[in-house]
Design a protein around this motif. Structure first.
Motif, PDB file in Angstrom:
ATOM      1  N   PRO A 109     -59.014  11.223   2.429  1.00 13.47           N
ATOM      2  CA  PRO A 109     -60.056  12.002   3.075  1.00 13.47           C
ATOM      3  C   PRO A 109     -60.750  13.069   2.208  1.00 13.47           C
ATOM      4  O   PRO A 109     -61.732  13.620   2.666  1.00 13.47           O
ATOM      5  N   THR A 110     -60.251  13.386   1.041  1.00 13.64           N
ATOM      6  CA  THR A 110     -60.742  14.611   0.369  1.00 13.64           C
ATOM      7  C   THR A 110     -62.204  14.550  -0.064  1.00 13.64           C
ATOM      8  O   THR A 110     -62.833  15.577  -0.269  1.00 13.64           O
ATOM      9  N   GLY A 111     -62.751  13.352  -0.251  1.00 11.86           N
ATOM     10  CA  GLY A 111     -64.112  13.239  -0.766  1.00 11.86           C
ATOM     11  C   GLY A 111     -64.200  13.407  -2.276  1.00 11.86           C
ATOM     12  O   GLY A 111     -65.277  13.317  -2.855  1.00 11.86           O
ATOM     13  N   SER A 112     -63.061  13.626  -2.930  1.00  7.86           N
ATOM     14  CA  SER A 112     -63.059  13.828  -4.379  1.00  7.86           C
ATOM     15  C   SER A 112     -63.345  12.531  -5.133  1.00  7.86           C
ATOM     16  O   SER A 112     -63.014  11.442  -4.670  1.00  7.86           O
ATOM     17  N   THR A 113     -63.947  12.693  -6.312  1.00 12.36           N
ATOM     18  CA  THR A 113     -64.238  11.563  -7.188  1.00 12.36           C
ATOM     19  C   THR A 113     -63.600  11.840  -8.541  1.00 12.36           C
ATOM     20  O   THR A 113     -63.633  12.976  -9.026  1.00 12.36           O
TER      21      THR A 113
END
Lengths: 471, 471
Positions: free
Chosen positions: B249-253
């Motif tokens: 879920p973090t949205g990190s790339t």
């Protein structure tokens, strides 16, 4: 002979000690792959035991895959790698020929209905009707249980509304049904029972769960109940996987009495029956009636799995299962973790296909077409292969299971290779046993992909090959 | 206080002993569910330890789900059943509202593209073209690897022909890809690494395989490499599950540097990377470039899994995986045992859809539509929820992951319940952690199902609820 010498222990059966000793010799390569084991009488004399003891020891070695008996010529050792390669070789060859769509082959390995019977035009119409009716809705995720319309249709058309629609779950074919149930209910070292022989796809799933697998011999009218009871008395069995009609591969169908006995045992010994009902639409014998375990189950002991792919359109990957109320939630979670849900468009199309009455018509046509092939197969096997094989006539379904006569000195893998050379594909029996070697003298002939001309031609080729091995 | 008294052992960290002791009190119901644990200073004084020791002990209890911290009010015990019920309650409520198709709700829980964007007419045309072209062939089983046409199209259109088509396998969605790989490569007690937090669907699969799961904290540009190295030095890790873009879920790339570091570690410590590339089509930040782990992988260390369902038509259940050459056969067997093969008609339709150029056009349209929503969400979160949440802007994808500020005295489940009452659905953070309690202060807001008007309305409602808990 010296390497065969051993001090026999009085506490342990002699045949077991001899068998274990030879296993060790083979594993340590002191006896090499392909080496002839001593003649039975010679070894019996040398070890000062009865010949029956050596026969038993050799039989056990065969069962465990350490030896191969060649009729009239003796018993031969099988090395570890050779045992491993056994199935791999077959699977590679089969992949190769089936990758070329088996064109030019007479294919007795088929398990699903033939494409010439696919109702393509009707299904296309139904697909378009669904898209016009539902639009984008047809592409949204269904609930993990599946499209409610289809679940209701299944209850209405196949169960006379006698089951609870809430317990019906749509799956992507029967194989997925088995996989999902296994993940939900079978854990490492759980005890499960299967028929011997059985469907290899199910066997592989249970092996993958690392379950303890108990095989129960399949007789003409279902499993050997006495043997099953013995196992139940000694072991807590969780689940029994069963094919009620035209069992794969034996073609056997359970008698009403055995169904009732097994349902009673399930209640008495607290296990669940996983019923794979995969070809019961194709009953050709007028005296057979259709009664699934599930329909007789009054204690919610049966998990019922049904394939639509085998009988209808293999490529649409649809089936369903009926879960006991108790396991509903666990099986639903297992489905979600497996692939979330089954293709929604296909579910809607099949629903409309059933509702419009097409399913019923299609089954009628299939029955007529395959009954003709079944009778041909039956007659030719009786005429052409007589004396070379033993077989029970299944009375329905899409295949026959044949045992190579003891007089014929060939195993099913060699038969497979020879047939393949002559452009005929059979399925070797070794696929259907936990211990592959148990199936060495068996093969399966399916007629779903084989038209009337090819049936006679193919059986004549098999006959010729078998004859060449007659001792 | 007496029940908290214990003889401290010099050999073992004190916070650990205290935490274990309180665990025991809770399990034995000597401390009841919901009971307030002693204030930190009081207990520190009573046990004659530093306050930091008690803080650490309470933190550990929270992490293990034995306690809940309420900001400004102290730490409360959580009973065993309450811990179990935690997720069940959420899942029941969510099932109920989503069963009613979330009509009348503002739905921030969506993970797949919205039905208003489905290219229904084009797909219908393509389906009919396939049926006219292929007839019955369209319904025959494909090879377990899938329809060759589609596999070639994937290589041509998404990989510039840079990979070996033989290593591409079609699967029924990314969830199935993960399940199949897990069954092929992960056995009981194998060590696997995952991002913390991570996609719950993958987590459940690994738990189902009874693997030992190591969580590695997710930072803004990928995992904490230092922490990962420590784990690698002590444990033989077999597999690392990773989401390269807009991690769920973090949205990190992942930064390019971290990708290269992890690929090097894979070679050094002999593990395989399971890359789930699920939303990389939706890059909105101009400075981001697309480079998957697989495209950088020179040592055949990456198993690449791609979903078509999330971005295209969820209901068609399609995706693919690219296997290292080494695992090809095992993964193929796993697919066969799972569901034999994926729906052939759908594979052929998607193939034609890609070949005709429709896929490219559709992605362009989706990008424009979702970029607008993304920017709206971003702006409103910054404006409306400022001071109440912490958030990293992902730069693409379909969701944001928010941490509730320490000043706000609510956990994500309570927030979920309150929102639900006001007809807004969010996803609580607890779903994404091996130990659910780690996610108590987080929630995910997806905007795939939420139109422009609902975004503002929904965020205002969330803002109002968060405000009511401000201490």
């Amino acid at each position: 002979m010296e390497k065969y010498l051993l001090n026999l222990d009085e506490e342990m059966p002699k045949y077991l000690q001899i068998s274990k000793h030879i296993e060790k010799l083979i594993n340590e390569k002191k006896v090499k792959d392909g080496e002839r084991l001593p003649a039975i009488r010679t070894l019996a004399k040398f070890l000062d035991v009865n010949t029956v003891t050596i026969v038993s020891a050799y039989k056990l070695l065969q069962q465990k895959g350490y030896a191969l008996q060649k009729m009239g010529s003796g018993t031969y050792a099988k090395g570890k790698e050779e045992r491993k390669n056994f199935l791999k070789q077959y699977s590679n060859i089969y992949k190769k020929v089936s990758g070329e769509s088996l064109k030019g082959y007479i294919d007795f390995s088929g398990e699903t209905t033939c494409s010439e019977f696919f109702p393509v035009e009707t299904f296309k119409k139904v697909l378009n009707d669904v898209l016009d009716r539902d639009g984008a809705e047809a592409f949204v995720y269904q609930s993990a249980f599946g499209y409610e319309g289809l679940r209701k249709s299944i209850n209405n058309h196949f169960w006379d509304k006698r089951i609870d629609t809430d317990n019906i779950m749509i799956v992507s074919g029967a194989q997925q049904g088995i996989d999902i149930v296994a993940k939900a209910l079978i854990n490492v070292n759980d005890n499960i029972a299967i028929e011997k022989p059985t469907y290899s796809g199910a066997l592989n799933v249970f092996k993958g769960r690392r379950a303890n697998i108990f095989e129960i011999d399949m007789l003409r009218d279902g499993i050997d109940i006495g043997a099953f009871k013995k196992i139940l008395k000694k072991n807590k069995i969780n689940c029994f996987y069963i094919m009620s009609y035209f069992q794969n591969p034996t073609g056997s169908t359970y008698s009403m009495q055995k169904k009732r006995e097994i349902l009673n045992l399930a209640e008495e010994y607290d296990f669940y029956i996983l019923e794979d009902d995969y070809l019961s639409e194709l009953i050709f014998d007028k005296d057979m009636e259709y009664k699934s375990f599930k329909s007789l189950d009054t204690n919610d002991r049966v998990i019922y799995v049904k394939s639509f792919s085998k009988i209808f359109l293999p490529g649409i990957r649809l089936g369903y299962l009926v879960s006991p109320y108790k396991f509903k939630d666990r099986i639903q979670s297992s489905k979600i973790n497996t692939d979330i849900t089954t293709s929604s468009l296909m579910q809607r199309a099949l629903d409309l296909y059933i509702k419009e009455g097409y399913w019923k018509d299609h089954m009628k046509n299939l029955n007529e077409a395959y009954k003709e092939r079944y009778n041909l197969m039956k007659n030719y096997i009786e005429e052409i292969l007589k004396d070379k094989v033993e077989v029970n006539m299944p009375g329905g379904g899409l295949h026959f299971y044949l045992k190579i006569s003891d007089k014929i000195n060939v195993d099913c893998l060699e038969l497979f290779y020879k047939c393949k050379k002559e452009k005929v594909i059979i399925t070797p029996g070794v696929l259907f046993y936990k211990n592959n070697f148990d199936g060495e003298k068996y093969f399966r002939l399916g007629f779903s992909q084989t038209n009337v001309n090819d049936i006679e031609k193919g059986l004549n080729i098999i006959n010729r090959i078998l004859r060449s091995f007659t001792s």
